[in-house]
Design a protein around this motif. Structure first.
Motif, PDB file in Angstrom:
ATOM      1  N   GLY A 219       0.824  -1.214   0.000  1.00 19.12           N
ATOM      2  CA  GLY A 219       0.000   0.000   0.000  1.00 19.12           C
ATOM      3  C   GLY A 219       0.854   1.258   0.000  1.00 19.12           C
ATOM      4  N   ALA A 220       2.004   1.204   0.700  1.00 12.15           N
ATOM      5  CA  ALA A 220       2.901   2.363   0.702  1.00 12.15           C
ATOM      6  C   ALA A 220       3.451   2.616  -0.697  1.00 12.15           C
ATOM      7  CB  ALA A 220       4.035   2.143   1.696  1.00 12.15           C
ATOM      8  N   LEU A 221       3.768   1.546  -1.416  1.00 10.40           N
ATOM      9  CA  LEU A 221       4.246   1.701  -2.787  1.00 10.40           C
ATOM     10  C   LEU A 221       3.152   2.278  -3.684  1.00 10.40           C
ATOM     11  CD1 LEU A 221       6.268  -1.616  -3.238  1.00 10.40           C
ATOM     12  CD2 LEU A 221       7.136   0.666  -2.668  1.00 10.40           C
ATOM     13  N   ALA A 222       1.917   1.787  -3.500  1.00 20.04           N
ATOM     14  CA  ALA A 222       0.806   2.332  -4.295  1.00 20.04           C
ATOM     15  C   ALA A 222       0.596   3.802  -3.998  1.00 20.04           C
ATOM     16  CB  ALA A 222      -0.476   1.535  -4.005  1.00 20.04           C
ATOM     17  N   PHE A 223       0.754   4.195  -2.733  1.00 21.22           N
ATOM     18  CA  PHE A 223       0.623   5.589  -2.345  1.00 21.22           C
ATOM     19  C   PHE A 223       1.714   6.451  -2.974  1.00 21.22           C
ATOM     20  CE2 PHE A 223       2.002   8.853   0.794  1.00 21.22           C
ATOM     21  CZ  PHE A 223       0.893   9.691   0.716  1.00 21.22           C
ATOM     22  N   LEU A 224       2.938   5.945  -3.004  1.00 22.49           N
ATOM     23  CA  LEU A 224       4.065   6.736  -3.509  1.00 22.49           C
ATOM     24  C   LEU A 224       4.129   6.769  -5.032  1.00 22.49           C
ATOM     25  CD1 LEU A 224       6.863   5.599  -1.026  1.00 22.49           C
ATOM     26  CD2 LEU A 224       5.714   7.820  -1.091  1.00 22.49           C
ATOM     27  N   LEU A 225       3.514   5.789  -5.697  1.00 23.26           N
ATOM     28  CA  LEU A 225       3.645   5.690  -7.149  1.00 23.26           C
ATOM     29  C   LEU A 225       3.228   6.966  -7.877  1.00 23.26           C
ATOM     30  CD1 LEU A 225       4.303   4.022  -9.646  1.00 23.26           C
ATOM     31  CD2 LEU A 225       1.982   3.074  -9.547  1.00 23.26           C
ATOM     32  N   PRO A 226       2.021   7.508  -7.673  1.00 20.42           N
ATOM     33  CA  PRO A 226       1.673   8.740  -8.404  1.00 20.42           C
ATOM     34  C   PRO A 226       2.514   9.936  -7.969  1.00 20.42           C
ATOM     35  CG  PRO A 226      -0.026   8.211  -6.795  1.00 20.42           C
ATOM     36  CD  PRO A 226       0.902   7.036  -6.845  1.00 20.42           C
ATOM     37  N   ILE A 227       2.906   9.962  -6.709  1.00 20.96           N
ATOM     38  CA  ILE A 227       3.722  11.089  -6.233  1.00 20.96           C
ATOM     39  C   ILE A 227       5.078  11.087  -6.913  1.00 20.96           C
ATOM     40  CG2 ILE A 227       4.760  12.157  -4.201  1.00 20.96           C
ATOM     41  CD1 ILE A 227       2.564  10.864  -2.516  1.00 20.96           C
ATOM     42  N   LEU A 228       5.735   9.928  -6.928  1.00 21.61           N
ATOM     43  CA  LEU A 228       7.065   9.842  -7.527  1.00 21.61           C
ATOM     44  C   LEU A 228       7.011   9.976  -9.045  1.00 21.61           C
ATOM     45  CD1 LEU A 228       8.640   7.012  -5.350  1.00 21.61           C
ATOM     46  CD2 LEU A 228       8.904   9.491  -5.114  1.00 21.61           C
ATOM     47  N   SER A 229       5.906   9.545  -9.655  1.00 21.88           N
ATOM     48  CA  SER A 229       5.776   9.681 -11.113  1.00 21.88           C
ATOM     49  C   SER A 229       5.790  11.140 -11.530  1.00 21.88           C
ATOM     50  CB  SER A 229       4.478   9.014 -11.583  1.00 21.88           C
ATOM     51  OG  SER A 229       4.500   7.636 -11.314  1.00 21.88           O
ATOM     52  N   TRP A 230       5.324  12.020 -10.657  1.00 25.57           N
ATOM     53  CA  TRP A 230       5.388  13.460 -10.924  1.00 25.57           C
ATOM     54  C   TRP A 230       6.664  14.076 -10.376  1.00 25.57           C
ATOM     55  CZ3 TRP A 230       4.351  16.713  -6.401  1.00 25.57           C
ATOM     56  CH2 TRP A 230       4.534  18.079  -6.667  1.00 25.57           C
ATOM     57  N   LEU A 231       7.034  13.669  -9.151  1.00 29.84           N
ATOM     58  CA  LEU A 231       8.120  14.355  -8.450  1.00 29.84           C
ATOM     59  C   LEU A 231       9.484  14.062  -9.060  1.00 29.84           C
ATOM     60  CD1 LEU A 231       8.506  16.208  -6.005  1.00 29.84           C
ATOM     61  CD2 LEU A 231       8.847  14.167  -4.607  1.00 29.84           C
ATOM     62  N   LEU A 232       9.767  12.812  -9.393  1.00 30.75           N
ATOM     63  CA  LEU A 232      11.108  12.467  -9.867  1.00 30.75           C
ATOM     64  C   LEU A 232      11.460  13.141 -11.188  1.00 30.75           C
ATOM     65  CD1 LEU A 232      11.388   8.692  -8.880  1.00 30.75           C
ATOM     66  CD2 LEU A 232      12.325  10.701  -7.717  1.00 30.75           C
ATOM     67  N   PRO A 233      10.584  13.125 -12.213  1.00 26.23           N
ATOM     68  CA  PRO A 233      10.933  13.869 -13.438  1.00 26.23           C
ATOM     69  C   PRO A 233      11.140  15.364 -13.182  1.00 26.23           C
ATOM     70  CG  PRO A 233       9.125  12.362 -13.856  1.00 26.23           C
ATOM     71  CD  PRO A 233       9.328  12.381 -12.377  1.00 26.23           C
TER      72      PRO A 233
END
Length: 562
Positions: A219-233
């Motif tokens: 669940g933590a990975l699912a939570f971070l997925l959309p955040i990191l998809s925007w934040l990392l680029p």
């Protein structure tokens, strides 16, 4: 407490309800342009995204816009790309979010209880004034409401009707989308606190899993997925460019607009009990049910009913969370409304069985009709100062006579609903009155107020005045002016001081004095402009606007860029 079985009639009735909800929420779509305070800003940013192709770093004019994450602006840009017009496109994300929130509330109520209770929950959500009012505006909050409602609904199903790991992961993913919408999507995860309490106390009906630690961690990975998809680029571009402008954008967005805004609020300061008044006023008339349901909630909690505990607890946790900081706005507590109606819905049958409840709803329908009729008649006949100020603020002719006729029409539809349904169906009368009132008000007032609210009339007049070869600059401007400009305009930053903007504008005007004009807010008129030679352009959104050419500039006067 148990409620068994399902009602096929209620399941069919839900789709009729959704049709009614679509009519109510979509009423007025396409009849107006973006209105302040927030709609023109997001529409402008979305339009610039499409024009520039810059999706990671939103711009408001020439400046980066770091107040909010970009998800809503992406949605508005996509809606415009699909429809080809802003008038309908800018409201589509809010409309879809509203309809989606109703569907999630119904589905959650149906899965937890039955279709009838799910329908009750959706009806209560649509009946709340704040829900409809917010969905009818193109702000960030409708989208945030949907993500939080989806996240809460999925966690409720997993915790109470599970194990349902796909629902749990989807709920965490929705929470992450809520974070890149407005930052507070993480509140969804607060639902796990009452779940842990109920599980620890061995309440019946709670999902118990063993040996599934990796699934919970996923669940933590699912939570971070959309955040990191925007934040990392975004961070990769900042690191590669080393641009001070981009670094300041990241600093402001990730720290000042989130943690610092919460811990050291600098705007909208209100007392700790502020949201109690918000619930009383903005959740009307649904809020009137809260004192009636206290005994039922207390009885359900004594019976250790987790289907009541979890939404009630999340509602209270959200209330506490938003009450702690000094900065508060009415809109902040909106995501708690769906949880409140989910806690109310199981007990609606008992209320509806009481004759006094129907008659009370009928009396409230009559009262609202009388209040609107009295207010409209008072404004039309007595011409009070308050009514004249409202009309002047919108630049309405004849003291706003058409606006007060709209108020009368709202009162009339409440009385019509009361006459049609009679006291024995008072709840239907109230719901019908609310729905018809929203449709009447939006369809009648949007065309009436749009020229002023959107600044379209102001920019049309400015465009006509400068002539076909003229050039226009904006000083101390607002987003709706730049959005409604009929041709390319010059601007010198949004967040800079009015003195700095005026200095640069006068330099710009001096480079081609015969054809360049400056449009500005009255608060920005400085000492170098002769007030007798400026052109009064009128009032838009309760701000007075002026325009002048080089002849109004006092010879020899100099300004500073401070």
């Amino acid at each position: 407490m148990t409620i068994d079985g399902d009602d096929p009639l209620a399941r069919r009735a839900f789709w009729w309800f959704m049709l009614v909800a679509l009519v109510v929420l979509a009423a007025g779509l396409g009849l107006r342009d973006p209105w302040p305070p927030d709609e023109p800003r997001f529409a402008l940013v979305a339009r610039q995204m499409l024009a520039s192709g810059q999706w990671l770093f939103p711009h408001r004019g020439i400046e980066l816009y770091s107040d909010k994450p970009p998800l809503l602006m992406w949605c508005e840009a996509m809606a415009f790309w699909l429809t080809g017009g802003w008038r309908g496109a800018f409201l589509l994300p809010s409309l879809l979010a509203g309809m989606g929130s109703l569907w999630v509330v119904y589905r959650t109520g149906r899965r937890l209880w039955n279709a009838r209770i799910g329908l009750f929950a959706a009806i209560l959500l649509l009946a709340a004034i704040q829900f409809v009012e917010v969905i009818k505006h193109a702000q960030i909050d409708p989208l945030l409401l949907f993500w939080i409602t989806l996240g809460n609904g999925c966690l409720l199903l997993h915790c109470l009707r599970g194990p349902d790991w796909p629902a749990y992961w989807l709920g965490c993913f929705a929470a992450g989308l809520g974070v890149i919408t407005k930052g507070v999507g993480v509140l969804v995860l607060l639902m796990l606190l009452p779940y842990v309490f109920a599980r620890f106390r061995k309440w019946p009906g709670i999902t118990v899993t063993r040996g599934d630690g990796w699934r919970w961690a996923a669940g933590a990975l699912a939570f971070l997925l959309p955040i990191l998809s925007w934040l990392l680029p975004m961070l990769a571009v900042v690191h590669a460019s080393r641009s001070p402008e981009y670094l300041a954008y990241v600093q402001d967005l990730l720290f000042r607009q989130t943690a610092q805004r919460y811990s050291h609020s600098w705007a909208h300061l209100e007392p700790a009990w502020f949201f109690l008044l918000v619930m009383l006023r903005d959740w009307f008339p649904v809020c009137l049910l809260i004192p009636l349901l206290f005994p039922a909630w207390r009885r359900a909690l004594r019976e250790r009913e987790p289907r009541v505990l979890l939404p009630l607890a999340w509602w209270l946790l959200a209330l506490v969370f938003f009450s702690i900081p000094g900065g508060k706005r009415e809109i902040y507590l909106l995501p708690a409304l769906p949880m409140m109606v989910l806690a109310m819905a199981p007990f609606m049958d008992a209320l509806l069985a009481r004759r006094w409840f129907e008659r009370s709803a009928f009396a409230l329908t009559l009262l609202m009709g009388v209040v609107f009729l009295a207010a409209g008649s008072w404004a039309l006949l007595a011409h009070p100062k308050a009514a004249l100020r409202v009309a002047a603020g919108y630049e309405l002719a004849d003291g706003g006579r058409l606006l007060w006729y709209c108020v009368l029409a709202v009162g009339a539809v409440f009385l019509l609903a009361a006459a049609w349904f009679r006291p024995r169906r008072g709840v239907f009368a109230l719901l019908a009155g609310l729905g018809m009132a929203w449709v009447t008000w939006c369809c009648a007032t949007y065309p009436l107020l749009d020229d002023n609210q959107s600044a379209r009339a102001l920019m049309r007049e400015a465009n006509d005045r400068i002539g076909p070869d003229g050039e226009l600059a904006l000083v101390q401007w607002r987003e709706e002016l730049l959005l409604q400009a009929k041709r390319p305009v010059a601007e010198f930053g949004y967040s800079r001081s009015s003195a700095a903007q005026m200095h640069d504008a006068l330099v710009w005007q001096a480079q081609a004095p015969q054809r360049r004009w400056i449009l500005l807010n009255s608060v920005a008129l400085g000492r170098c402009v002769d007030p007798t030679r400026v052109v009064h352009m009128g009032v838009a959104n309760r701000s007075t606007w002026w325009m002048f050419d080089s002849k109004a500039v006092i010879p020899g006067c100099t300004t500073t860029a401070e």
